[in-house]
Write a protein that holds these residues in place. Structure first.
Motif, PDB file in Angstrom:
ATOM      1  N   LEU A 118       0.934   8.386  -3.854  1.00 14.00           N
ATOM      2  CA  LEU A 118      -0.621   7.301  -3.445  1.00 14.00           C
ATOM      3  C   LEU A 118      -0.257   6.495  -2.273  1.00 14.00           C
ATOM      4  O   LEU A 118      -1.739   6.908  -1.840  1.00 14.00           O
ATOM      5  CB  LEU A 118      -0.358   7.310  -4.886  1.00 14.00           C
ATOM      6  N   CYS A 119       0.939   5.809  -2.321  1.00 13.09           N
ATOM      7  CA  CYS A 119       0.633   4.900  -1.139  1.00 13.09           C
ATOM      8  C   CYS A 119       0.828   6.193   0.405  1.00 13.09           C
ATOM      9  O   CYS A 119      -0.357   5.211   0.760  1.00 13.09           O
ATOM     10  CB  CYS A 119       1.812   4.304  -1.157  1.00 13.09           C
ATOM     11  N   SER A 120       1.114   7.380   0.202  1.00 14.50           N
ATOM     12  CA  SER A 120       1.614   7.419   2.148  1.00 14.50           C
ATOM     13  C   SER A 120       0.027   8.129   2.163  1.00 14.50           C
ATOM     14  O   SER A 120      -0.373   8.827   2.795  1.00 14.50           O
ATOM     15  CB  SER A 120       1.651   9.140   1.387  1.00 14.50           C
ATOM     16  N   VAL A 121      -1.431   7.414   0.960  1.00 17.10           N
ATOM     17  CA  VAL A 121      -2.682   7.679   1.648  1.00 17.10           C
ATOM     18  C   VAL A 121      -3.303   6.921   2.777  1.00 17.10           C
ATOM     19  O   VAL A 121      -3.383   7.806   3.959  1.00 17.10           O
ATOM     20  CB  VAL A 121      -3.871   7.698   0.554  1.00 17.10           C
ATOM     21  N   SER A 122      -2.487   5.946   3.989  1.00 13.99           N
ATOM     22  CA  SER A 122      -2.409   5.319   4.083  1.00 13.99           C
ATOM     23  C   SER A 122      -1.011   4.791   5.011  1.00 13.99           C
ATOM     24  O   SER A 122       0.207   4.659   4.249  1.00 13.99           O
ATOM     25  CB  SER A 122      -2.930   3.875   3.964  1.00 13.99           C
ATOM     26  N   SER A 123      -0.794   4.942   6.268  1.00 17.98           N
ATOM     27  CA  SER A 123       0.741   4.686   6.797  1.00 17.98           C
ATOM     28  C   SER A 123       0.670   2.902   6.052  1.00 17.98           C
ATOM     29  O   SER A 123       1.804   3.319   6.787  1.00 17.98           O
ATOM     30  CB  SER A 123       0.118   4.913   8.511  1.00 17.98           C
ATOM     31  N   GLY A 124      -0.102   2.416   6.445  1.00 20.16           N
ATOM     32  CA  GLY A 124       0.259   0.728   6.508  1.00 20.16           C
ATOM     33  C   GLY A 124       0.698   0.824   4.673  1.00 20.16           C
ATOM     34  O   GLY A 124       1.735  -0.119   4.681  1.00 20.16           O
ATOM     35  N   THR A 125       0.095   0.984   4.147  1.00 18.64           N
ATOM     36  CA  THR A 125       0.243   0.764   2.527  1.00 18.64           C
ATOM     37  C   THR A 125       1.338   1.547   2.545  1.00 18.64           C
ATOM     38  O   THR A 125       2.367   1.103   1.871  1.00 18.64           O
ATOM     39  CB  THR A 125      -1.079   1.869   1.794  1.00 18.64           C
ATOM     40  N   PHE A 126       2.132   2.732   2.674  1.00 20.86           N
ATOM     41  CA  PHE A 126       2.866   3.266   2.587  1.00 20.86           C
ATOM     42  C   PHE A 126       3.996   2.960   3.046  1.00 20.86           C
ATOM     43  O   PHE A 126       5.467   2.514   2.482  1.00 20.86           O
ATOM     44  CB  PHE A 126       3.065   4.909   2.745  1.00 20.86           C
ATOM     45  N   SER A 127       3.976   2.006   4.713  1.00 24.06           N
ATOM     46  CA  SER A 127       5.362   1.528   4.932  1.00 24.06           C
ATOM     47  C   SER A 127       5.520   0.680   4.494  1.00 24.06           C
ATOM     48  O   SER A 127       6.847   0.002   3.862  1.00 24.06           O
ATOM     49  CB  SER A 127       4.814   0.866   6.547  1.00 24.06           C
ATOM     50  N   VAL A 128       4.899  -0.687   3.333  1.00 20.80           N
ATOM     51  CA  VAL A 128       4.804  -1.880   3.228  1.00 20.80           C
ATOM     52  C   VAL A 128       5.722  -1.234   1.627  1.00 20.80           C
ATOM     53  O   VAL A 128       6.172  -1.579   1.228  1.00 20.80           O
ATOM     54  CB  VAL A 128       3.411  -2.536   2.413  1.00 20.80           C
ATOM     55  N   ALA A 129       4.853  -0.366   0.877  1.00 20.52           N
ATOM     56  CA  ALA A 129       5.393   0.571  -0.068  1.00 20.52           C
ATOM     57  C   ALA A 129       7.143   0.794   0.104  1.00 20.52           C
ATOM     58  O   ALA A 129       8.154   0.484  -1.116  1.00 20.52           O
ATOM     59  CB  ALA A 129       4.824   1.497  -1.187  1.00 20.52           C
ATOM     60  N   TYR A 130       7.465   1.470   1.033  1.00 18.06           N
ATOM     61  CA  TYR A 130       8.796   1.905   1.116  1.00 18.06           C
ATOM     62  C   TYR A 130       9.605   0.911   1.524  1.00 18.06           C
ATOM     63  O   TYR A 130      11.012   0.783   0.820  1.00 18.06           O
ATOM     64  CB  TYR A 130       8.752   3.550   2.311  1.00 18.06           C
ATOM     65  N   ILE A 131       9.324   0.214   2.398  1.00 18.88           N
ATOM     66  CA  ILE A 131      10.354  -1.100   2.897  1.00 18.88           C
ATOM     67  C   ILE A 131      10.498  -1.913   1.244  1.00 18.88           C
ATOM     68  O   ILE A 131      11.510  -2.552   1.209  1.00 18.88           O
ATOM     69  CB  ILE A 131       9.400  -2.270   3.642  1.00 18.88           C
ATOM     70  N   THR A 132       9.492  -2.041   0.979  1.00 19.96           N
ATOM     71  CA  THR A 132       9.874  -3.130  -0.916  1.00 19.96           C
ATOM     72  C   THR A 132      10.572  -2.150  -1.652  1.00 19.96           C
ATOM     73  O   THR A 132      11.528  -3.156  -2.199  1.00 19.96           O
ATOM     74  CB  THR A 132       8.343  -3.039  -1.792  1.00 19.96           C
ATOM     75  N   VAL A 133      10.398  -1.268  -2.054  1.00 17.25           N
ATOM     76  CA  VAL A 133      11.182  -0.699  -2.644  1.00 17.25           C
ATOM     77  C   VAL A 133      12.633  -0.360  -1.815  1.00 17.25           C
ATOM     78  O   VAL A 133      13.493  -0.429  -3.366  1.00 17.25           O
ATOM     79  CB  VAL A 133      11.262   1.516  -2.636  1.00 17.25           C
TER      80      VAL A 133
END
Length: 333
Positions: free
Chosen positions: A165-180
C-alpha cells in the motif's frame, strides 16, 4: 483469544465499530452523489490505459502502485468515476478504525479527536495519500501490538500488504521500508539471548521482506536520484525543493522558532507524563519526519504516529507495554 472476545462483547467497542461503519456508508453515499471526491493519479491511469495483463506489466517501475490502484480504476471504468472515490473511502475508514483500535483503552474524547483528525486531514489529501496512510497505520499497528518476545506469524502478511500500500509513492515506501527494518533490528537486539523459534522468526520476517521489496526500494531511490540530478543546481538542493526542506532553505529563522517550540511541547509530553520516551516512539515519528524534508506526502506519515503517541500518553494508554500496564492495573485492584 480471550481479550479479543471480551473486546467484541464490550458495548463501548460495539458503539465505536457501529459508528465507523455508519461513517463508511455515509461517505460512500456522498462519493456516489459527487459530494466527496478522490481522483486517480496519472502514473496508474497511463498503465491502465494500455490494457495489458499484469504479467506483461510486471517489472515496470510503477507496477506495484498500479496493482494497488487497479480495483478502484476497474470500478471507475465499469460504473463511473465516483466509484474510485468509494474505493479510497474504504482505505480512509480502515485507517480511522485502526486509530480507534490502538487508542481504545484511552479517553473517549481523545479517541474521537484523533479519528476526526484523520478524516479532516484526508479531505486535503489525494487518493494515494489515503492509501499510503493505511499502509503506514498497519505498520504502526504491528509495532504497537508486537511489544513482547513472542512473534506472530500473521505479522508477515500484514507487513507485506502494508508495504504494498505504501508503494503508491516512492517516498512513503522508502520510509515504511526503513521503519520495518529498524523495528525488527531493535526487537532482535532487545530480545536476542539464544536461538529459538521466536528469534528465528524475528530474523526471518525482515530478511524475507527485505528480499521481497529490495528491488523496489532501490529502484525508487535510483529513480529519484536521477530525477533530482536534473537542472543546474546540486542534487541535495533539488531534493530539498521538493518537500519541507524548501521552507527551511527560504525561511530558516521562522522554521527554527517553530521547530524549537514544537520540540519543547513534544519533550514535555514525552518526559513530563511519568513515562520515558521509547526508541519505537522516536522511530515512528522521526523516520517520516526525516523523509518529509524531501517530500510532503512522506511527511504526512508522521501525523498519525504523533496522534497515537501523544494522545495515548494523555489518555493513559501505554501502547508499547500493554501487558505490563494490565498487570499493574490488576495488582492495584
Amino acid at each position: 483469544m480471550g481479550d479479543n472476545v471480551l473486546l467484541i462483547q464490550d458495548p463501548k467497542h460495539r458503539y465505536w465499530k457501529n459508528s465507523i461503519l455508519i461513517f463508511l456508508v455515509c461517505m460512500a453515499g456522498l462519493s456516489l452523489l459527487g459530494q466527496f471526491s478522490f481522483y486517480s493519479w496519472q502514473q496508474v491511469i497511463d498503465l491502465y490505459s494500455y490494457g495489458l495483463p499484469f504479467d506483461a506489466l510486471y517489472g515496470h517501475p510503477h507496477f506495484f502502485r498500479y496493482l494497488v490502484a487497479y480495483p478502484g480504476l476497474r470500478l471507475a471504468d465499469l460504473y463511473g468515476e465516483e466509484w474510485f472515490s468509494v474505493y479510497i473511502v474504504f482505505f480512509m475508514t480502515l485507517s480511522i478504525y485502526l486509530m480507534y483500535y490502538l487508542l481504545r483503552e484511552g479517553k473517549s474524547g481523545l479517541i474521537f479527536l484523533s479519528c476526526a483528525s484523520v478524516f479532516v486531514l484526508h479531505i486535503f489529501m489525494n487518493g494515494r495519500g489515503a492509501i499510503s496512510w493505511l499502509g503506514w497505520m498497519l505498520i504502526v499497528y504491528v509495532m504497537f501490538t508486537n511489544t513482547g518476545q513472542k512473534e506472530k506469524l500473521i505479522n508477515t502478511p500484514i507487513l507485506i500488504i502494508a508495504l504494498l500500500l505504501c508503494s503508491v509513492s516512492s517516498g512513503t515506501f522508502s520510509v515504511a521500508y526503513i521503519t520495518v527494518i529498524l523495528f525488527y533490528a531493535y526487537k532482535f537486539v532487545k530480545y536476542f539471548k539464544f536461538l529459538n523459534f521466536d528469534v528465528l522468526l524475528r530474523i526471518f520476517i525482515p530478511v524475507f521482506i527485505s528480499y521481497l521489496y529490495y528491488e523496489l526500494f532501490m529502484s525508487g531511490i535510483n529513480r529519484n536520484l536521477d530525477y533530482y540530478r536534473l537542472g543546474s543546481r546540486n542534487l541535495i538542493y533539488n531534493m530539498l525543493e521538493h518537500g519541507f526542506g524548501s521552507f527551511v532553505v527560504e525561511h530558516p529563522v521562522y522554521i527554527a522558532i517553530v521547530l524549537i517550540s514544537f520540540l519543547i511541547i513534544l519533550s514535555y509530553l514525552f518526559f513530563a507524563l511519568d513515562r520515558k520516551p521509547t526508541i519505537l516512539e522516536f522511530i515512528v515519528i522521526g523516520v517520516p519526519l526525516a523523509g518529509g524534508i524531501f517530500g510532503y506526502t512522506t511527511m504526512t506519515l508522521a501525523i498519525p504516529s504523533l496522534f497515537l503517541v501523544v494522545f495515548a500518553r494523555l489518555g493513559g494508554v501505554d501502547l508499547f507495554g500493554r501487558e505490563k500496564l494490565r498487570s499493574m492495573q490488576a495488582m492495584r485492584n
